[in-house]
Scaffold this motif. Structure first.
Motif, PDB file in Angstrom:
ATOM      1  N   ILE A 197      -6.775   1.494 -10.004  1.00 21.01           N
ATOM      2  CA  ILE A 197      -8.232   2.112  -9.963  1.00 21.01           C
ATOM      3  C   ILE A 197      -9.355   0.822  -9.964  1.00 21.01           C
ATOM      4  O   ILE A 197     -10.344   0.759  -9.675  1.00 21.01           O
ATOM      5  N   SER A 198      -9.077  -0.031 -10.858  1.00 14.04           N
ATOM      6  CA  SER A 198      -9.788  -1.151 -11.362  1.00 14.04           C
ATOM      7  C   SER A 198      -9.872  -2.174 -10.160  1.00 14.04           C
ATOM      8  O   SER A 198     -10.926  -2.612  -9.747  1.00 14.04           O
ATOM      9  N   THR A 199      -8.831  -2.319  -9.310  1.00 12.25           N
ATOM     10  CA  THR A 199      -8.823  -3.140  -8.037  1.00 12.25           C
ATOM     11  C   THR A 199      -9.892  -2.450  -7.135  1.00 12.25           C
ATOM     12  O   THR A 199     -10.639  -3.281  -6.516  1.00 12.25           O
ATOM     13  N   GLU A 200      -9.742  -1.214  -6.824  1.00 11.34           N
ATOM     14  CA  GLU A 200     -10.584  -0.563  -5.991  1.00 11.34           C
ATOM     15  C   GLU A 200     -12.096  -0.533  -6.254  1.00 11.34           C
ATOM     16  O   GLU A 200     -12.986  -0.390  -5.490  1.00 11.34           O
ATOM     17  N   ILE A 230     -15.047   8.214 -10.613  1.00 10.37           N
ATOM     18  CA  ILE A 230     -13.907   8.135  -9.895  1.00 10.37           C
ATOM     19  C   ILE A 230     -12.513   8.057 -10.494  1.00 10.37           C
ATOM     20  O   ILE A 230     -11.473   8.527 -10.180  1.00 10.37           O
ATOM     21  N   ARG A 231     -12.535   7.044 -11.669  1.00  8.73           N
ATOM     22  CA  ARG A 231     -11.561   7.040 -12.542  1.00  8.73           C
ATOM     23  C   ARG A 231     -11.056   8.339 -12.938  1.00  8.73           C
ATOM     24  O   ARG A 231      -9.738   8.626 -12.944  1.00  8.73           O
ATOM     25  N   ARG A 276      -7.333  10.173 -12.081  1.00  5.65           N
ATOM     26  CA  ARG A 276      -6.339  10.540 -13.012  1.00  5.65           C
ATOM     27  C   ARG A 276      -5.889  12.013 -13.165  1.00  5.65           C
ATOM     28  O   ARG A 276      -4.894  12.357 -13.021  1.00  5.65           O
ATOM     29  N   LYS A 277      -6.944  12.819 -12.997  1.00  3.20           N
ATOM     30  CA  LYS A 277      -6.732  14.185 -12.793  1.00  3.20           C
ATOM     31  C   LYS A 277      -5.635  14.539 -11.667  1.00  3.20           C
ATOM     32  O   LYS A 277      -4.994  15.466 -11.843  1.00  3.20           O
ATOM     33  N   ARG A 278      -6.149  14.085 -10.529  1.00  2.75           N
ATOM     34  CA  ARG A 278      -5.300  14.373  -9.211  1.00  2.75           C
ATOM     35  C   ARG A 278      -3.865  13.890  -9.481  1.00  2.75           C
ATOM     36  O   ARG A 278      -3.129  14.719  -9.125  1.00  2.75           O
ATOM     37  N   VAL A 279      -3.874  12.836  -9.930  1.00  5.16           N
ATOM     38  CA  VAL A 279      -2.438  12.229 -10.204  1.00  5.16           C
ATOM     39  C   VAL A 279      -1.619  13.226 -11.094  1.00  5.16           C
ATOM     40  O   VAL A 279      -0.510  13.459 -10.880  1.00  5.16           O
TER      41      VAL A 279
END
Lengths: 312, 382
Positions: free
Chosen positions: A22-25, A37-38, A42-45
């Protein structure tokens, strides 16, 4: 990364990897949007992981249940050995349709052949009268016709069907087996003949069904549509159909009730009956006893497969 | 005493008084008492009124008017009712010894001003009667029959006893002259059922009866005598599911049929056919004997007017099988597969019989050998 390694990774590691991605994107985005977005990712994962866990658990549960049942069976009947699948689901379905229709046809047909028999009136009244009885008879006839059509398609289109059909064709070996079997019964031969997947007994039953179905369905169709049939053929043809229908019904009933029931259910090795028509499985003990050549083929095939896998 | 009493009058009076005593007396004591009273009255009668004169005057009084051959009454609908009766009317009948007022007991004066009521036969013909009249409860069955119910509903055209048995000239049924004897019962029934009588008269049964054949069925042979019901009544002998049984009473009897050269195989071949089986199990729409052969107008199959003549078979079968064509007549009716006359059907039946026997013998032998082998190995093992 193998499956086992995947399982042992702790939740922390997964979270850390997700954070890095996430940090990279989101490096070039606004802090507020990045946070939004983070949370979404996280919820989706978490949802995906839970779903995968559920699926795996259900699959594992089924396998565990089957394995437990197999162990329980082995404990109770250790002499049976391994279970082999003799009849597939399609074949068992056909057999159930066939025997259901035949039972209905016999129950509703015999009172017409023997109207003065003591139980005939009871059976007719069971269906609520002669009209209902003939209706049930035609339902049974419809089922039998469906079975015959289904079986023809199964024989042509299915690999198992084609294999079984070829194996069911009578061979000179069958005559030799029959003679040897009779000598074995009389004690003149020390050893029982070695049968393949289908013995001469089973081949006889199979072709007897063809003979019976052709005569019963053919003559029955003429009698069912009697008025229509008489438009195109004289009355004595219907008389022949009536006689053939009645007499073949008697022959088929006797052959099924006496011969087939004895060989499959009532002989001392299987008494009081087998459930193979339901689950389609045969034990190692039984296949070695009744179909030794087929057992040899299966073992040879397994050996061949094992050798092939070893090569890979 | 006995020589002084005339034989003609005394038995009648005595019989009537005795019947009265029997009617009223319910116990032996009462019966004896009434008998004594009857004797006393009889004695008084002898002293007071001369019976011969009384009896003779009574009979002469009736025939005073009824004895004239031109004596008749014009009814309101213009019809003429002949009421000519003489002393000879009862001669030869079963009521020969009775007098007029024995039946017409409601006539109390002569001339009677109103027409007497219809004679009620049950006045004497009841069970346990002392007259010696036939002690039959047929009249009880009659009340439950289609005729009896029509009478009860007030149908003036429905027949009572005398409409069939006759009025003054009644003779025993066994007498060939009786109106209800086998030879005449069709005419008797035909007085009301005239269309049916016309059909029956020219049928094979009607012709046989007119030739004097005793075994041929008349109306009462199929429909019954006093217990006649409508053909749609389940109690009727000619109800849809009873016709075959009724016809088979004669047509299944070899002793009867052999006299006329008629086969009896129709009966059991019908009962074994689908028509017969369905009929036996209660189907009212399936064909029975009368569906094909007709009811009152039954004719031999060779007769062009017969409903089972090959040319008429399509029409007959077409009543139930729409679109029937001459194919329905190609082949023997009432086919018996066990006889060679059945032709190809006989050979088909024989083929299946021997195939079944041969196959089952082989299969059962195989099973027996199998069981024998198993038991032998089992014993050998021990």
């Amino acid at each position: 990364m193998s499956v086992d390694e995947k399982k042992t990774i702790p939740q922390q590691e997964i979270d850390r990897e997700v954070e890095e991605a996430i940090s990279t994107e989101t490096a070039g985005l606004d802090p507020e949007k990045a946070t939004e977005i983070r949370e979404k990712i996280r919820k989706r994962v978490r949802e995906e992981m839970e779903r995968e866990m559920r699926l795996r658990t259900a699959a594992e549960r089924r396998d565990e249940e089957r394995r437990r049942r197999e162990e329980r069976r082995k404990e109770k009947h250790h002499e049976e050995g391994e279970m082999f699948q003799r009849f597939n689901r399609n074949f068992r379905f056909q057999h159930m349709v066939m025997f259901t229709s035949v039972i209905l046809l016999i129950i509703t047909g015999m009172p017409i052949k023997f109207p003065n028999f003591i139980l005939s009136r009871l059976v007719i009244n069971l269906w609520g009268g002669i009209n209902n009885s003939t209706l049930v008879h035609r339902i049974g006839a419809g089922m039998l016709i469906y079975f015959m059509v289904h079986h023809l398609f199964y024989t042509i289109l299915s690999r198992d069907g084609r294999r079984d059909f070829l194996l069911l064709i009578p061979m000179p070996k069958d005559l030799k087996d029959a003679v040897q079997n009779v000598r074995f019964f009389l004690g003149k031969e020390g050893e029982k003949p070695k049968f393949g997947r289908f013995s001469y007994i089973e081949k006889f039953d199979y072709w007897a069904v063809y003979w019976g179905c052709i005569i019963m369905i053919g003559s029955g169709a003429l009698l069912w549509g009697e008025s229509i049939a008489l438009k195109y053929m004289p009355k004595f043809v219907l008389d022949i159909a009536h006689e053939a229908h009645s007499d073949e019904a008697m022959l088929a009933t006797l052959a099924i009730v006496i011969w087939h029931f004895y060989n499959v259910h009532f002989n001392p090795e299987r008494f009081p009956g087998t459930l193979m028509w339901w689950h389609g499985q045969i034990s190692e003990h039984e296949i070695k006893e009744e179909h030794p050549l087929e057992y040899d083929e299966i073992m040879a095939k397994r050996k061949q497969q094992a050798a092939a896998e070893g090569t890979n | 005493m006995s020589t002084a009493v005339p034989s003609v009058a005394a038995p009648c009076i005595h019989t009537r008084l005795h019947r009265l005593a029997t009617n009223l007396g319910e116990k032996c004591g009462f019966k004896s008492l009434f008998a004594v009273i009857a004797a006393a009255i009889l004695g008084i009668g002898l002293l007071s009124f001369p019976p011969p004169a009384e009896a003779r005057i009574s009979l002469e009084k009736c025939t005073l008017c009824h004895g004239k051959s031109e004596f008749r009454k014009v009814l309101v609908d213009g019809k003429i009712r002949d009421i000519f009766v003489t002393a000879d009317s009862l001669k030869g009948s079963v009521h020969e010894k009775k007098t007029c007022v024995d039946c017409h007991f409601d006539v109390s004066e002569i001339p009677h001003r109103v027409r007497p009521r219809r004679v009620t036969c049950t006045h004497c013909h009841y069970k346990g009667n002392a007259e010696g009249a036939p002690q039959w409860d047929g009249y009880l069955a009659y009340f439950d029959s289609v005729h009896g119910k029509a009478i009860a509903q007030g149908n003036v055209k429905a027949p009572m006893c005398q409409d069939c048995h006759g009025s003054h000239a009644i003779v025993k049924t066994k007498n060939d002259k009786s109106a209800v004897a086998q030879q005449h019962v069709a005419e008797t029934c035909g007085r009301c059922h005239i269309e049916i009588y016309a059909k029956y008269r020219t049928s094979i049964h009607g012709v046989a009866v007119s030739k004097g054949i005793k075994e041929a069925p008349s109306c009462t042979g199929c429909h019954g005598e006093h217990t006649i019901y409508g053909p749609k009544d389940p109690k009727s002998t000619v109800y849809a599911t009873h016709v075959a049984d009724q016809c088979s009473k004669c047509h299944a009897s070899v002793s009867i049929m052999s006299k006329f050269g008629i086969e009896t195989e129709q009966v059991h071949t019908y009962k074994e056919s689908f028509h017969g089986v369905a009929n036996q199990f209660g189907s009212r729409t399936v064909a029975n004997c009368s569906s094909c052969h007709g009811t009152h107008d039954i004719r031999p199959a060779a007769d062009p007017l017969s409903s089972v003549n090959p040319q008429n078979v399509p029409k007959t079968c077409g009543k139930c099988h729409p679109g029937a064509n001459p194919n329905f007549a190609v082949g023997k009716m009432h086919i018996d597969a066990k006889k060679k006359e059945a032709g190809i059907v006989y050979y088909v039946a024989s083929f299946f019989k021997y195939l079944t026997i041969g196959t089952m013998l082989a299969l059962i032998a195989h099973i027996a050998l199998d069981m024998y082998g198993r038991s032998k190995r089992l014993r050998g093992g021990k």
